[in-house]
Design an enzyme around this catalytic site. Structure first.
Site, PDB file in Angstrom:
ATOM      1  N   ASP A  12       0.892  -1.298   0.129  1.00 37.87           N
ATOM      2  CA  ASP A  12       0.048   0.122   0.009  1.00 37.87           C
ATOM      3  C   ASP A  12       0.827   1.244   0.083  1.00 37.87           C
ATOM      4  OD1 ASP A  12      -2.655  -0.464  -0.215  1.00 37.87           O
ATOM      5  OD2 ASP A  12      -3.229   0.151   1.620  1.00 37.87           O
ATOM      6  N   LYS A  55      -6.222  -0.837   5.763  1.00 40.26           N
ATOM      7  CA  LYS A  55      -6.153  -2.413   5.262  1.00 40.26           C
ATOM      8  C   LYS A  55      -7.269  -3.133   4.947  1.00 40.26           C
ATOM      9  CE  LYS A  55      -4.217  -6.567   7.682  1.00 40.26           C
ATOM     10  NZ  LYS A  55      -3.645  -7.119   8.879  1.00 40.26           N
ATOM     11  N   ASP A  74      -0.117 -10.815   8.568  1.00 40.16           N
ATOM     12  CA  ASP A  74       0.627  -9.607   8.725  1.00 40.16           C
ATOM     13  C   ASP A  74       1.579  -9.750   8.176  1.00 40.16           C
ATOM     14  OD1 ASP A  74      -1.606  -8.499  10.192  1.00 40.16           O
ATOM     15  OD2 ASP A  74      -1.148  -8.363  12.057  1.00 40.16           O
ATOM     16  N   ASP A 100     -10.448  -6.599  11.215  1.00 42.29           N
ATOM     17  CA  ASP A 100     -10.459  -8.051  11.484  1.00 42.29           C
ATOM     18  C   ASP A 100     -11.472  -8.525  12.410  1.00 42.29           C
ATOM     19  OD1 ASP A 100      -9.226  -6.487  13.644  1.00 42.29           O
ATOM     20  OD2 ASP A 100      -7.509  -7.753  13.626  1.00 42.29           O
TER      21      ASP A 100
END
Length: 745
Positions: A155, A293, A317, A459
């Site tokens: 990103d 994310k 991750d 998440d």
């Protein structure tokens, strides 16, 4: 609560005749004890609120009424959180898997394909060599390599990250056959070469290759650019970098997708096919939200659907390396079990960290969050998704188990079969299209499809929404950790990370999908309250901050706000305190923790209460009122040698000024002054029976605050408390004391 499906559909094979078992489940030992203790403790809480009501009604002044009301509110929050916590203690379970049996019930050629999603955003906070190690560790799984595809989302759109993975692709052709030939467990090169590995000519050769690659990558990061000497003469790499430069000359840039390894044709040095390795930098436009994310994961979900569309997805991750090459087979014990797979969304492995110091001063182990609570939720409807180390059924991202939500184009459907090479022009064109910054406009992505938008903790929110749709999860906690990640080694990073979590959790807690309302209606009271315990994490700041200041200021003014030692109500307070702390310590130790680590865990809970929980709550409500907006801050994975040394010695790292350090130091100073004054009164022979509880609270806080006093007065290293922070906290402490003196107690 809905009945869970039978989760060991192959277990009857143990008696002969059927297939061998893939997994078993059994309840934990304290299942009977916990409800009994909870009943007694609940009665004590009712008695406490009777006492509060009586005290409120008997208040004779506005100040005494306000104090009693504040204490009542604080105890109400404690009660609310205690009730939610009981969800984790009602029916915790323990599971066991038999990965050796997977090949007995399924041909290796029939194993489902796997797409791995790894997200990174900043090559300076998340060093590329660490991300490379994560990718290499899963590429080396004990699994058909041609069935593995690793997607790396960058990103930050950094040439440094792209260059690092181009180097990793070359090194992997040597590393993967080396792992297979020697059957090594640590398949992260960094972890392997740091361990006591057998020294052979082959391992020395591989180590030289790895260190050469690592030096190239780290030199590039240090300089901030890739040296021409590393790419000159390599036509393919030069072409890739020219394309990268063309795309990233503007702040708004289109998607960049580069296939670094192709499983259909690339082979390792032993002649075996390699996994797919694909670099993805999604399109960005400053005028459009990119959803942090969650947006990156949805871009990977669409790109992978276009290119490989594996039925199983692993999210990692960037700093979480595989620690067991059989982890994927362990997940398959559940994902491929026909008795449960129709409603199984994911298999979650615990977050376990390497490099935690002996006594875990920053509570980096998160034993309660990632093990104790998760085992409790697993016994109800399944654990929450914690962002990494989680294997998904791709189908779970497209509607409920009984109702498929079709994406806007059929090529993104979970049942779409990709029948073209990943480097074909049509496949790459579609991959670029679905990774474009405008693609999600007027679609269900982030609301009904994929990872969910609306919270900084994508998440937690995604796992919660999936379970509300009827999907279930399973917690897999093998003896050998499946993944190992990096833990923050300084206090500022640890607190900022949890402040971000607090804001994101409150965003869910106060949304239309709040676990306390929507969750209870959708999944029943146990799961709803279990998720609520996490969503309202930050409101711990109310009782912690209250008890960090109010009793102490009253003590400084010799005003009693709790029962005397001779009062029968005193024993109620003693029971509530000792009961809560005793059960918490027991849970922690039975989960494999030590008493010393438990002590540091409870200390850090208090620290969070007056820092990240407090500031996270303030920032959330300012955002809620439209006064400010919170952003996503990447937690640094870079390691400073001096900080690392102090962390290993168990020394708290302050070093930089922070508003959170001011509130923490303020609480430490107020408690020290109030406790000292109380001791002076004792030595003078004054009867402080009515102030004993306040003395105890202050003394308890002083013991917990020792690292702060040490950082203020006894240290000269770079990690000591900044003078600016100490001065501000001291002035505020004086102002608090002066203000309390003017109150007519």
């Amino acid at each position: 609560m809905e009945d869970r499906p039978k989760e060991s559909g192959t277990t009857k094979a143990s008696t002969g005749g059927g297939p061998p078992p893939l997994h078993t489940v059994k309840p934990m030992g304290l299942t009977i004890f916990n409800p009994m203790f909870a009943t007694v403790y609940a009665l004590a809480i009712l008695a406490l609120f009777y006492h509060h009501a009586k005290t409120l009604l008997c208040s004779t002044t506005l100040v005494s009424f306000s104090i009693n009301l504040t204490l009542s509110l604080s105890d109400f929050v404690l009660t609310f959180m205690w009730i939610n916590t009981q969800t984790f203690r009602m029916c915790p379970v323990c599971r066991k898997q038999f990965p050796e049996n997977v090949e007995k019930v399924m041909k290796r050629s029939d194993f489902p394909a796997l797409d791995v999603f790894i997200c990174t955003a900043d090559p300076y906070k998340e060093p590329p060599i660490g991300v490379v190690n994560t990718a290499l560790s899963v590429m080396a799984y004990d699994y058909p390599k041609e069935k593995i595809s690793v997607y790396v989302s960058d990103d930050g759109g950094s040439a440094l990250t792209l260059f690092s993975f181009m180097e990793a692709a070359k090194f992997s052709t040597h590393w993967l056959p080396f792992c297979k030939k020697n059957n090594i467990l640590e398949r992260s090169p960094e972890a392997y070469f740091e361990s006591n590995h057998p020294c052979t000519s082959e391992s020395e050769k591989i180590e030289v290759m790895y260190k050469s690659m690592k030096a190239k990558v780290e030199n590039a990061v240090e300089k901030g650019e890739v040296d021409d000497q590393y790419i000159t003469g390599l036509d393919q790499q030069q072409e890739i970098f020219n394309k990268w430069t063309d795309n990233f000359t503007r702040q708004d840039h289109p998607a960049v997708i580069q296939v670094l390894l192709d499983a259909s044709k690339d082979k390792d040095t032993a002649g075996n096919l390699m996994p797919n390795l694909i670099y993805v930098s999604r399109g960005k436009c400053k005028a459009l939200p990119h959803h942090f994310k969650a947006g990156a994961l949805n871009a990977l979900l669409r790109v992978s659907s276009s290119m490989t569309n594996a039925p199983i997805i692993l999210t990692l991750d960037c700093d979480f390396c595989s620690n067991d090459p059989q982890t994927l087979l362990r997940a398959m014990c559940y994902l491929c079990d026909p008795a449960i797979r129709s409603t199984l969304a994911y298999v979650q492995f615990p977050q376990i960290y390497r490099g935690i110091n002996k006594n875990d001063i920053y509570c980096g182990e998160y034993k309660r969050l990632f093990v104790i609570n998760t085992m409790g939720m697993d016994g109800v409807e399944g654990p929450n998704y914690v962002g990494t180390g989680c294997f998904f059924h791709r189908r779970a991202f497209f509607g409920s188990p009984s109702s498929l939500i079709s994406p806007e184009i059929p090529e993104l459907s979970p049942d779409h079969v990709v029948d073209k090479p990943i480097q074909s022009q049509s496949v790459l064109a579609q991959a670029h299209q679905v990774a474009d910054c405008n693609y999600e406009n007027q679609t269900d992505w982030g609301s009904k499809i994929g990872f969910r938008y609306g919270s900084l903790v994508e998440d937690y929110y995604t796992g919660f929404r999936l379970q509300c749709e009827g999907w279930k999860g399973i917690f897999c906690n093998p003896e050998r950790p499946a993944f190992l990640g990096d833990v923050p080694i300084n206090l500022a990073d640890a607190l900022n990370q949890q402040k971000r979590w607090s804001i994101g959790l409150l965003e869910v807690g106060f949304s239309k999908h709040s676990p306390a309302t929507f969750g209870v209606r959708s999944k029943g009271i146990l799961m709803g309250l279990g998720y609520a315990q996490l969503a309202f994490w930050a409101i711990w700041s109310i009782p912690i901050t209250t008890y960090a200041f109010l009793p102490q200021l009253a003590l400084l003014n010799k005003v009693s706000i709790f029962p005397k030692v001779s009062d029968p109500w005193f024993f109620l307070y003693a029971f509530l305190f000792l009961g809560a702390y005793g059960q918490d310590c027991l849970d922690f130790v039975l989960a494999g923790g030590s008493v010393q680590r438990w002590w540091n865990d409870q200390r850090f809970w208090h620290i969070r209460g007056v820092t990240c929980y407090l500031f996270g709550s303030i920032e959330f409500f300012l955002k809620f009122l439209g006064i400010s907006a919170s952003g996503f801050t990447v937690t640094s994975k870079a390691v400073d040698a001096e900080q690392s040394k102090r962390y290993e010695q168990g020394i708290f790292e302050f070093g930089v000024h922070s508003p959170m350090f001011v509130s923490l130091t303020l609480a430490a100073i107020i408690n020290l002054i109030s406790f000292s004054q109380g001791l002076v009164e004792v030595f003078r022979g004054n009867n402080l029976e009515g102030l004993f509880v306040q003395m105890f609270i202050s003394g308890f806080a002083v013991v917990n605050s020792w690292p702060i006093y040490e950082a203020i007065a006894l240290r000269n290293d770079k990690g000591k408390m900044p003078i600016k922070t100490t001065i501000m906290a001291t002035l505020l402490a004086g102002a608090f004391y002066a203000a309390s003196s003017f109150i007519c107690w």
